[in-house]
Design an enzyme around this catalytic site. Structure first.
Site, PDB file in Angstrom:
ATOM      1  N   ASN A   8      -9.785  10.870  19.971  1.00 60.48           N
ATOM      2  CA  ASN A   8      -9.142  11.839  19.080  1.00 60.48           C
ATOM      3  C   ASN A   8      -7.758  11.291  18.707  1.00 60.48           C
ATOM      4  O   ASN A   8      -6.822  11.376  19.494  1.00 60.48           O
ATOM      5  CB  ASN A   8      -9.021  13.189  19.819  1.00 60.48           C
ATOM      6  CG  ASN A   8      -8.274  14.217  18.993  1.00 60.48           C
ATOM      7  OD1 ASN A   8      -8.029  14.027  17.802  1.00 60.48           O
ATOM      8  ND2 ASN A   8      -7.909  15.323  19.639  1.00 60.48           N
ATOM      9  N   LYS A  10      -5.773  12.391  16.562  1.00 62.62           N
ATOM     10  CA  LYS A  10      -4.856  13.463  16.113  1.00 62.62           C
ATOM     11  C   LYS A  10      -4.198  13.049  14.791  1.00 62.62           C
ATOM     12  O   LYS A  10      -4.860  12.436  13.958  1.00 62.62           O
ATOM     13  CB  LYS A  10      -3.852  13.805  17.209  1.00 62.62           C
ATOM     14  CG  LYS A  10      -4.557  14.061  18.548  1.00 62.62           C
ATOM     15  CD  LYS A  10      -3.679  14.662  19.590  1.00 62.62           C
ATOM     16  CE  LYS A  10      -4.484  14.852  20.876  1.00 62.62           C
ATOM     17  NZ  LYS A  10      -3.787  15.595  21.883  1.00 62.62           N
ATOM     18  N   HIS A  83     -10.039  22.559  18.908  1.00 63.30           N
ATOM     19  CA  HIS A  83      -9.068  21.877  19.763  1.00 63.30           C
ATOM     20  C   HIS A  83      -7.874  22.803  20.018  1.00 63.30           C
ATOM     21  O   HIS A  83      -7.493  23.580  19.142  1.00 63.30           O
ATOM     22  CB  HIS A  83      -8.616  20.572  19.094  1.00 63.30           C
ATOM     23  CG  HIS A  83      -7.828  19.704  20.022  1.00 63.30           C
ATOM     24  ND1 HIS A  83      -6.492  19.918  20.265  1.00 63.30           N
ATOM     25  CD2 HIS A  83      -8.187  18.642  20.790  1.00 63.30           C
ATOM     26  CE1 HIS A  83      -6.071  19.021  21.149  1.00 63.30           C
ATOM     27  NE2 HIS A  83      -7.079  18.234  21.478  1.00 63.30           N
ATOM     28  N   GLU A 134     -10.832  20.928  28.327  1.00 61.58           N
ATOM     29  CA  GLU A 134      -9.494  20.343  28.221  1.00 61.58           C
ATOM     30  C   GLU A 134      -8.449  21.332  28.755  1.00 61.58           C
ATOM     31  O   GLU A 134      -7.959  22.191  28.009  1.00 61.58           O
ATOM     32  CB  GLU A 134      -9.184  20.016  26.757  1.00 61.58           C
ATOM     33  CG  GLU A 134     -10.091  18.956  26.173  1.00 61.58           C
ATOM     34  CD  GLU A 134      -9.367  18.161  25.104  1.00 61.58           C
ATOM     35  OE1 GLU A 134      -9.254  16.941  25.259  1.00 61.58           O
ATOM     36  OE2 GLU A 134      -8.896  18.763  24.122  1.00 61.58           O
TER      37      GLU A 134
HETATM   38  P1  PGA Z   1      -4.526  13.354  25.610  1.00 65.20           P
HETATM   39  O1  PGA Z   1      -5.209  14.341  24.558  1.00 65.20           O
HETATM   40  O2  PGA Z   1      -5.588  12.371  26.050  1.00 65.20           O
HETATM   41  O3  PGA Z   1      -3.418  12.693  24.851  1.00 65.20           O
HETATM   42  O4  PGA Z   1      -4.054  14.179  26.741  1.00 65.20           O
HETATM   43  C1  PGA Z   1      -6.514  14.791  24.733  1.00 65.20           C
HETATM   44  C2  PGA Z   1      -6.869  15.717  23.606  1.00 65.20           C
HETATM   45  O5  PGA Z   1      -6.006  16.466  23.152  1.00 65.20           O
HETATM   46  O6  PGA Z   1      -8.013  15.731  23.133  1.00 65.20           O
END
Ligand code: PGA
Length: 212
Positions: A8, A10, A83, A134
């Site tokens: 991901n 983002k 998410h 998560e």
């Molecule tokens: P992170 O994010 O691995 O940077 O903690 C995970 C996510 O938000 O899917």
């Protein structure tokens, strides 16, 4: 079954050139099933197989929206839905998320539903949905969740949804801890945020979780 590793990205990176560099470095990694979810604007140039969000209608007068069929026709197979950052910054609630899941399934896309508590699971989950657990405290903080607690949640999710659903762990996954979530806590894959933007780290994650 090979673990499913979802990247991901983002809202990163800032240029297509950087996106291509990361994508080209990781796209051929072997050992796990890999889904890469870049920002939607890079999808067609990269021919990536994942997206970070989807609209619940399949077209029409909805300025700024991206319909499921558009993603599907671009070669996307998996969609992240619900998410925690969408819930927090875009005020998405469970009813909207349920509509997105249905729209994705109707279009033949595989939704990856992100939850941090059991109450966020749709009531009537009769179709196959990938569930990503998560915990909020672990997302983007560098503080991955305790293995025992994560495993307990995985068991609860399986109990609530049945065996058909693939369950992922997400939250501060890195090349050191990735294997433990699969081999010890029993998750079938990972949702990787920050570490997925670092090609070497991401490749190590994919290789380290491999059963080969
Ligand atoms: P992170 O994010 O691995 O940077 O903690 C995970 C996510 O938000 O899917």
């Amino acid at each position: 079954m090979k673990p499913l590793i979802v990247a991901n990205w983002k809202c990163n990176p800032k240029t297509l050139e950087e996106a291509k560099t990361i994508f080209d470095s990781v796209k051929s990694v072997q050992g796990s099933e890999v889904v890469i979810c870049p920002p939607v604007i890079y999808l067609s140039a990269l021919k990536a197989n994942g997206a970070q969000d989807v609209f619940w209608e399949d077209g029409g007068a909805y300025t700024g929206a991206v319909a499921p069929s558009m993603l599907k026709n671009m070669g996307v197979t998996h969609i992240i839905v619900g998410h925690s950052e969408r819930r927090k910054y875009f005020k998405e609630k469970d009813d909207v998320i349920a509509k997105k899941i249905n729209a994705a399934l109707t279009c033949g896309l595989k939704p990856i539903l992100c939850i941090d508590k059991l109450s966020q699971l749709p009531k009537d989950l009769d179709q196959e949905v990938i569930v990503a657990y998560e915990p909020l405290s672990a997302i983007g903080t560098g503080k991955a969740y305790g293995l025992d607690k994560a495993e307990a949640m995985r068991v609860d999710i399986t109990r609530a949804t049945g065996d058909k659903n693939v369950i992922l762990y997400g939250g501060s996954v890195n090349a050191q801890n990735a294997k433990d979530y699969i081999h010890q806590a029993g998750f079938q894959g990972l949702l990787v945020g920050g570490a997925s933007l670092n090609p070497k780290e991401f490749i190590d994650i994919v290789k380290n979780v491999c059963y080969c």
